[in-house]
Design a protein around this motif. Sequence first.
Motif, PDB file in Angstrom:
ATOM      1  N   VAL A  34       0.853  -1.188   0.000  1.00 20.88           N
ATOM      2  CA  VAL A  34       0.000   0.000   0.000  1.00 20.88           C
ATOM      3  C   VAL A  34       0.892   1.242   0.000  1.00 20.88           C
ATOM      4  N   LYS A  35       0.315   2.377  -0.342  1.00 16.93           N
ATOM      5  CA  LYS A  35       1.065   3.625  -0.301  1.00 16.93           C
ATOM      6  C   LYS A  35       1.430   3.970   1.137  1.00 16.93           C
TER       7      LYS A  35
ATOM      8  N   THR B  83      -4.429   4.044   5.082  1.00 15.62           N
ATOM      9  CA  THR B  83      -5.099   3.646   6.321  1.00 15.62           C
ATOM     10  C   THR B  83      -5.109   2.130   6.505  1.00 15.62           C
ATOM     11  N   ILE B  84      -4.648   1.395   5.484  1.00 19.34           N
ATOM     12  CA  ILE B  84      -4.596  -0.063   5.565  1.00 19.34           C
ATOM     13  C   ILE B  84      -3.285  -0.470   6.250  1.00 19.34           C
ATOM     14  N   HIS B  85      -3.406  -1.179   7.366  1.00 17.93           N
ATOM     15  CA  HIS B  85      -2.223  -1.595   8.121  1.00 17.93           C
ATOM     16  C   HIS B  85      -2.163  -3.106   8.327  1.00 17.93           C
ATOM     17  N   SER B  86      -3.236  -3.819   7.961  1.00 16.17           N
ATOM     18  CA  SER B  86      -3.259  -5.263   8.173  1.00 16.17           C
ATOM     19  C   SER B  86      -4.174  -5.904   7.144  1.00 16.17           C
TER      20      SER B  86
ATOM     21  N   VAL C 125       9.165 -11.194  -3.326  1.00 18.38           N
ATOM     22  CA  VAL C 125      10.501 -10.893  -3.849  1.00 18.38           C
ATOM     23  C   VAL C 125      10.497  -9.766  -4.885  1.00 18.38           C
ATOM     24  N   PRO C 126       9.696  -9.812  -5.961  1.00 25.45           N
ATOM     25  CA  PRO C 126       9.748  -8.730  -6.936  1.00 25.45           C
ATOM     26  C   PRO C 126       9.354  -7.380  -6.366  1.00 25.45           C
ATOM     27  N   VAL C 127       8.438  -7.361  -5.411  1.00 28.22           N
ATOM     28  CA  VAL C 127       8.043  -6.105  -4.785  1.00 28.22           C
ATOM     29  C   VAL C 127       9.218  -5.492  -4.034  1.00 28.22           C
TER      30      VAL C 127
ATOM     31  N   ILE D 220       4.799  -2.332   3.191  1.00 28.84           N
ATOM     32  CA  ILE D 220       4.651  -3.739   2.830  1.00 28.84           C
ATOM     33  C   ILE D 220       4.068  -4.503   4.002  1.00 28.84           C
ATOM     34  N   ILE D 221       2.957  -5.178   3.754  1.00 22.81           N
ATOM     35  CA  ILE D 221       2.256  -5.935   4.790  1.00 22.81           C
ATOM     36  C   ILE D 221       2.392  -7.414   4.475  1.00 22.81           C
TER      37      ILE D 221
END
Length: 262
Positions: free
Chosen positions: A130-131, A135-138, A193-195, A208-209
């Motif tokens: 996510v950026k 607001t997304i944490h999980s 891996v690619p991320v 990254i989550i």
Amino acid sequence: MLARTLKGLLFASTVAATALLCPTAAQADDLQTIQQAREIRIAMSGQYSPFSFANEQNQIVGFDASISEALAERLGVKVTIITTPFDGIIAGLLAKKYDAIIASMTITPERLRAVDFAGPYYHAGRTIVVKDGSTIHSLDQLKDVTVGVTLGDAHDKWARARDNLKVKTYKGLPEMLVDLEAGRIDAIVMDSVPVLVAVKETGQKVRIITPPDSDGGIEGMGIALRKNNPELKAALQKALDNMLADGSYEKISMQWIGKDIR
């Protein structure tokens, strides 16, 4: 004499009919065809950096490409890399457009019903991107949002199975990162891996989550080939095992990924 002749003809007809119904019994293993042609044709998307992508000379390079070249060398043949969209890559294999797939393909029960696999040749886990500032944490907060996935991969299927997600498909990660930055999607779901490599190279600010193991555990990526080819499978597995043992696999992994991902 006539009865014996008729019995012989009936037996011959039965054998012929059985051969027609079971073509694999008379079919040569694909390894023989590859050895005769002195070439193995390997498919990948060509749009999945750092595994397969086009360089400035428009040559397909990356981890998957280098693994393909090294395996072919150990088989004593040359490699021809064929690029094709990931969502139709298994269909192309079954249609004999190429001999194997080395395209970061997750080994799943569904795919095992259609093809066989050598390997796994590396492992990766599911990642949600996510950026920075989202607001997304999980994973629990990944609801009623739009996620980007690679068309046809295991994460595409995972996302579509969740009723509260809108899914947007892409051919590769670069386009997903652009749309994430622009706000056209809220998250990316794909292999870790690619991320990690891409955001390190671009400097893009993301979070990254990593989901719990029950919903995003480490998965094996395999070398896909057509079923009923035990000789080719054994030859590819032996070549891969030798690469893992002699250090050549680690060298390729360090070159493209920066760590050993076996």
